[in-house]
Design a protein around this motif. Sequence first.
Motif, PDB file in Angstrom:
ATOM      1  N   VAL A   1      47.462  43.487  50.661  1.00 57.79           N
ATOM      2  CA  VAL A   1      47.045  42.360  49.825  1.00 57.79           C
ATOM      3  C   VAL A   1      46.428  41.262  50.690  1.00 57.79           C
TER       4      VAL A   1
ATOM      5  N   ALA B   1      43.862  49.469  44.673  1.00 54.70           N
ATOM      6  CA  ALA B   1      44.931  49.255  45.647  1.00 54.70           C
ATOM      7  C   ALA B   1      46.223  49.869  45.127  1.00 54.70           C
TER       8      ALA B   1
ATOM      9  N   LEU C   1      49.962  49.792  45.828  1.00 53.94           N
ATOM     10  CA  LEU C   1      50.859  48.884  46.533  1.00 53.94           C
ATOM     11  C   LEU C   1      52.297  49.281  46.224  1.00 53.94           C
TER      12      LEU C   1
ATOM     13  N   ALA D   1      45.132  47.285  40.706  1.00 56.50           N
ATOM     14  CA  ALA D   1      46.279  47.586  41.563  1.00 56.50           C
ATOM     15  C   ALA D   1      47.359  48.301  40.775  1.00 56.50           C
TER      16      ALA D   1
ATOM     17  N   HIS E   1      52.837  41.935  39.914  1.00 57.79           N
ATOM     18  CA  HIS E   1      52.155  42.589  38.801  1.00 57.79           C
ATOM     19  C   HIS E   1      51.730  41.556  37.766  1.00 57.79           C
TER      20      HIS E   1
ATOM     21  N   TRP F   1      49.002  39.192  39.172  1.00 58.69           N
ATOM     22  CA  TRP F   1      47.719  39.896  39.268  1.00 58.69           C
ATOM     23  C   TRP F   1      47.011  39.854  37.905  1.00 58.69           C
TER      24      TRP F   1
ATOM     25  N   ALA G   1      46.152  45.501  36.478  1.00 62.00           N
ATOM     26  CA  ALA G   1      47.336  45.890  37.239  1.00 62.00           C
ATOM     27  C   ALA G   1      48.237  46.769  36.392  1.00 62.00           C
TER      28      ALA G   1
END
Length: 315
Positions: free
Chosen positions: A165, A183, A185, A243, A261, A264, A271
Amino acid sequence: MPQLDKDVFGPDAVPEVVAAFNAAMAERFGELPDIWDVGIDAARSRGLRPVPPPSPRAFDIEIADGLSLHVVPSTRPRGVLLHIHGGGFILGGAAHQDALLERMADEVGVTCVSVEYRLAPEHPYPAAWDDCHAAALWLLEHAGERFGTEALLIAGESAGALLAVATLLRLRDRGLADRFLGAALNFGVYDSTMTPSQTLARSGALTAATIERIVEAYAPEAATRRHAALSPLYADLGGLPPALFTVGTLDAMLDDSMFMHCRWLAAGGRAELALYPGADHAFIETPHPCAAAANARIDRFLADCLESLAKDTTR
């Protein structure tokens, strides 16, 4: 996949096979020693967990003085995945998760490039941050010529998720974050001042006492710990790629993933949150019963990000 509901967090949500696995691991290993019990040098040389064998197709390349990338190639790459390993900023290495990288190389169709970033406490913030940023900039310039594709993704576990991030934030500030399509994560730490789930952790893979000492190692200046680079939970998260946040409900980093989350989404990004009842920290790298499903969802997410690029280019 369970929805975000109170029932996801209770004991009844834990599948029987997961409860049995957890009980067997607790009986077999008990409370595992942490980094400080073993000592950093011993933990690095012997490892707190077994390191999977190296991939026979992997190789390393040096991209700057003292900075190298560990590459696990795909035979037909549709993209390049910048991978950032975990280990509390203290342990681990770019070549220590070749099984994970091989899986993504084959299932997603990406050449995986893992950063051999400098470790704390010898090299505290911003050393690892600078190394990961340098690796991302190198890929932006050289991925096409070296690996046959300019489509980029990023992934990280634990400390690596924070670094992923932070890398995206640096790129965003230079107008470059949109080059990364997605992404993944996994069980990241996004608040170096410690979220409630970190502060309240008394058992499991990570306890509050262990986390506090890890933070002191990578961020020794307490006044900096809520800065966006060290605690991206407090950053402006606008302009970042889609993400997927993956975490288990027994993880000390549970709050970190849930909070990030939501933030985002609030910043206008896309997300997804994947919660796994009864899973602890780093479960996707173990024989945990939830690991296969979690890894498959990560693979699907990354593949979908690449598919989105393919659809955009054919319109």
